[in-house]
Scaffold this active site. Structure first.
Site, mmCIF file in Angstrom:
data_model
loop_
_atom_site.group_PDB
_atom_site.id
_atom_site.type_symbol
_atom_site.label_atom_id
_atom_site.label_comp_id
_atom_site.label_asym_id
_atom_site.label_seq_id
_atom_site.Cartn_x
_atom_site.Cartn_y
_atom_site.Cartn_z
ATOM 1 N N ARG A 244 -20.994 -5.004 -23.140
ATOM 2 C CA ARG A 244 -20.562 -3.786 -24.134
ATOM 3 C C ARG A 244 -20.715 -3.767 -24.888
ATOM 4 N NH1 ARG A 244 -18.792 -0.420 -18.511
ATOM 5 N NH2 ARG A 244 -20.594 0.814 -18.183
ATOM 6 N N LYS B 109 -26.134 5.059 -1.387
ATOM 7 C CA LYS B 109 -25.830 6.456 -0.931
ATOM 8 C C LYS B 109 -26.713 7.495 -1.170
ATOM 9 C CE LYS B 109 -20.787 7.854 -0.089
ATOM 10 N NZ LYS B 109 -19.884 8.281 0.219
ATOM 11 N N GLY C 291 -24.593 -0.899 -12.229
ATOM 12 C CA GLY C 291 -23.739 -2.230 -11.892
ATOM 13 C C GLY C 291 -24.513 -3.499 -11.118
ATOM 14 N N GLY D 23 -23.980 5.809 -14.571
ATOM 15 C CA GLY D 23 -24.512 6.832 -14.504
ATOM 16 C C GLY D 23 -25.359 7.864 -15.485
#
Length: 398
Positions: free
Chosen positions: A36, A199, A355, A378
């Site tokens: 990053r 999920k 990730g 996200g």
């Protein structure tokens, strides 16, 4: 993109506040993965060359509403110095007299990194007074290069924009939005979406939105078992969200009605329990033994998915195909990474986010064969779900 970017700003002799994403892993006070930080370098080098006086801000980890030395950005300042090969000043606070004084003493091309903005509880509350204090550290110029935080309406991402003259996208932000924007709005077809992870509930809006845009969808990982159970398949002790079964049924019916290819695993690697050392078998999904759980996609599924990926011109992948962190169940995810790299080499545009998917690409040494690796799991999910990102909406329109 119809937003102002850093290349539109006149930076010479001006203090510019740049929000970066330096939320990196630390081991014993040392940055263990500097991806990053490296991703921010093009923007920082441009600002240095343009003669800007650079004030950098980031969060790190989840400190509980106050300073915590475990989450200090001081080690990141050292890493940034090393990567830029120039001094990086550090402020032990993110607002107040210390950073104000240090920011005013900056010369053209110099850099000041503020301490973790999440040490102040007002950061996540998007507090007005805190946002004003952050804005006081620059001369009316704000650059957001933290795509990974663009889905969060926090003070250093959104609040500060109310108190500066111009808010611009950095080069990384611009690149992320260009790749994801093209995939959503103008994909070269066929467009194949690959979704995995634990999920359905985490990705339901992504599934719904991409079903309207993509030409095919491949679903693996834990989320596949909710769809499989909804079809009446035996899934043993596999992960399932019973409260999402009706939703899975509806999406499956919608796909069948539209003749949309929504592909699920046909075979899988099952284990007796959720352990690295558990006994394993490869079985067809329809022959899943009672008391066993699916932990990776099987070879027939890999072949089917690979064929779809090979035919694609645009590929978006988010989420692993199995329990990727356990070597016995990593093969499916790595095979998909290889298939995407091969399709990219053959001319497809590939975008990988999330990730574990990103980790798989790096672990298999294929990162340089992917068109774009997103820095924001996200944020990229919200973008793919068709939501507006607060950190992008707050930037100045051209």
């Amino acid at each position: 993109m119809n937003k102002v970017t850093i290349t539109d700003l006149s930076l010479r002799g001006k203090r510019v506040f740049i929000r970066v994403d330096f939320n990196v892993p630390l081991i014993n006070g040392v940055v263990s993965d500097d991806t990053r930080v490296r991703e921010s370098l093009p923007t920082l080098r441009l600002a240095i060359q343009a003669g800007g006086r650079i004030v950098l801000a980031s969060h790190l980890g989840r400190p509980k509403g106050g300073p915590d030395p475990r989450y200090s950005l001081r080690p990141v300042a050292r890493k940034l110095e090393e990567l830029l090969d120039r001094p990086v000043r550090f402020s032990s606070d993110c607002v107040g007299p210390i950073p104000e004084s240090k920011s005013k003493s900056l010369l053209d091309g110099e850099i000041l990194l503020l301490e973790n903005v999440r040490f102040n509880p007002e950061e996540e509350k998007n507090g007005e007074a805190f946002s004003k204090q952050l804005a006081a550290l620059c001369d009316g110029l704000f650059v957001c290069d933290a795509f990974g935080c663009a889905h969060r309406a926090h003070a250093s991402v959104v609040g500060i924009t109310r108190f500066v003259k111009q808010s611009a996208a950095g080069l990384l932000m611009e690149k992320e939005l260009a790749y994801l924007g093209r995939a959503i709005s103008f994909p070269v077809r066929p467009f194949v979406a690959i979704l995995g992870g634990a999920k359905v509930s985490d990705k339901i809006e992504v599934v719904e939105n991409l079903m309207k845009i993509a030409d095919a969808m491949l679903i693996g990982g834990g989320m596949a078992y909710t769809f499989l159970k909804a079809e009446g398949q035996p899934i043993g002790k596999s992960l399932v969200e019973d409260d999402k079964l009706e939703l899975a049924k509806r999406l499956r019916a919608e796909a069948q009605q539209r003749k949309f290819p929504l592909l699920l695993p046909v075979d899988h690697v099952v284990g007796a329990e959720f352990k690295r050392t558990t006994p394993t078998r490869i079985v067809s999904v329809s022959a899943t033994p009672d008391g066993w759980m699916g932990l990776d996609i099987g070879p027939k599924t890999v072949d089917t998915f690979r064929q779809k990926i090979a035919s694609a011109k645009t590929i978006v992948w988010n989420g692993p195909m199995g329990v990727f962190e356990m070597p016995a169940f990593a093969n499916g995810t790595l095979e998909i990474a290889e298939a995407i790299a091969a399709a990219t080499t053959a001319g497809a545009t590939s975008i990988v986010g999330g990730g574990d998917s990103v980790a798989a690409v790096h672990q298999s040494g294929l990162a340089n064969k992917i068109s774009h690796i997103s820095t924001g799991g996200g944020a990229s999910l919200e973008f793919l779900a068709g939501r507006k990102l607060p950190g992008v909406e707050a930037l100045t329109d051209k």
